[in-house]
Scaffold this active site. Structure first.
Site, PDB file in Angstrom:
ATOM      1  N   ASP A  51       0.844  -1.209   0.000  1.00  6.77           N
ATOM      2  CA  ASP A  51       0.000   0.000   0.000  1.00  6.77           C
ATOM      3  C   ASP A  51       0.874   1.252   0.000  1.00  6.77           C
ATOM      4  OD1 ASP A  51      -3.067  -0.809   0.927  1.00  6.77           O
ATOM      5  OD2 ASP A  51      -1.596  -2.167   1.789  1.00  6.77           O
ATOM      6  N   THR A 122      -6.833  -4.985   0.565  1.00  3.10           N
ATOM      7  CA  THR A 122      -5.617  -5.219   1.356  1.00  3.10           C
ATOM      8  C   THR A 122      -5.751  -6.442   2.256  1.00  3.10           C
ATOM      9  OG1 THR A 122      -5.027  -2.868   1.341  1.00  3.10           O
ATOM     10  CG2 THR A 122      -4.045  -4.212   3.055  1.00  3.10           C
TER      11      THR A 122
END
Length: 308
Positions: A51, A122
């Site tokens: 990320d 995620t």
């Protein structure tokens, strides 16, 4: 010469190359084995090294080429010098061969807002559900999502060791969407795709009201919209304030470019101007076809809870 192309098409062509670079970074982090997981607000709200690196790569690459853009990314990262190897300065020439829709030909750089989700899905990424993961770059003008790029870093990952990993889908309203084969769910089938990790009674009640033949619970808003355009699901139903503008901006464009529709649970269009709140507080309802069938079945009890 780059100057012969419109700002919008140059931006989309750059975003395509930047998204491909992002997919490479996502795969590299997994291959290196250290995900660097951090909990943000709770156990289902995670951030990984991917990320962080991907957001730095996308935002810095865009800002260098288009310094007047407004860029809004999911991750709240401290300012720091970005490693040159994270910068992508290429552009996808095939996109520059396409005509810019006339309504967007005079857009200036400073008129555009880019919404970035460096790693959508995620939680699934950390659990090895790699086909749920996407990188999202959405482009908005006057509050409306008008262009978008979705990279799937692990597209094809179950097709064997010789398969080419990853693909990039892109679209511009008034031009179309590219990089995939459009398919519809068989007529009469009602297959709902909804959240895997953010379930609630409200979500369950709304899905049940659709009278589905099947319910798919998967991660990632980008992934769910791809299910719609590839005929795996008929509607994406998320009666919860969980997702944000960076989750929906790029996927909405791809869906709208092929005749689909994405709104909140009340049927309102989502707004993407830079001052707007980030949360999609009234949920999401999206379909490729038959939007009214699903919209008419959203219970009033659900609408009363989810205030725009």
């Amino acid at each position: 010469m780059a100057s012969s192309h419109t700002v919008l098409m140059r931006l989309v062509a750059s975003a395509y190359s930047i998204a491909q670079k992002a997919g490479t970074i996502v795969r590299r982090v997994i291959a290196e084995g250290d995900l660097g997981i951090v909990e943000k607000t709770c156990a289902t709200d995670l951030q990984t090294k991917a990320d962080r690196l991907v957001q730095m790569s996308i935002c810095s690459s865009l800002a260098r080429k288009f310094p007047k853009l407004t860029i809004i990314g999911e991750e709240d990262l401290p300012p720091e010098d970005v490693d040159q190897e994270l910068i992508e300065d290429g552009q996808w020439e095939e996109i520059l061969k396409q005509p810019c829709p006339s309504q967007y030909s005079a857009i200036k750089e400073e008129d555009l807002v880019v919404w970035v989700d460096p790693l959508d899905g995620t939680k699934e990424y950390t659990e090895g559900l790699l086909d749920n993961v996407t990188v999202l770059i959405g482009i908005a003008y006057e509050g409306k999502a008008i262009a978008g790029v979705i990279n799937q870093p692990y597209y094809n990952y179950q097709a064997g060791p010789d398969a080419v990993l990853g693909r990039t889908i892109w679209g511009v309203l008034g031009l179309g969407a590219f990089g995939f084969q459009l398919k519809k769910v068989p007529a009469g089938k009602h297959i709902i795709t909804t959240t895997r990790s953010h379930n609630s009674q409200l979500v369950t009640d709304c899905v049940a009201a659709m009278n589905p033949d099947d319910v798919l619970r998967v991660g990632g808003a980008g992934n769910k919209i791809i299910q719609l355009i590839e005929g795996k699901a008929s509607a994406y139903v998320f009666a919860s304030p969980g997702c944000k503008k960076w989750d929906t901006c790029a996927p909405e464009v791809i869906l709208h470019a092929v005749g689909g529709k994405l709104t909140d649970i009340h049927g309102n269009a989502l707004q993407y101007n830079k001052e707007v709140k980030h949360m999609n507080s009234a949920g999401v309802l999206a379909t490729l076809r038959n939007y009214d069938y699903y919209a008419s079945r959203v219970p009033e009890s659900v609408k009363n809870v989810l205030v725009p």
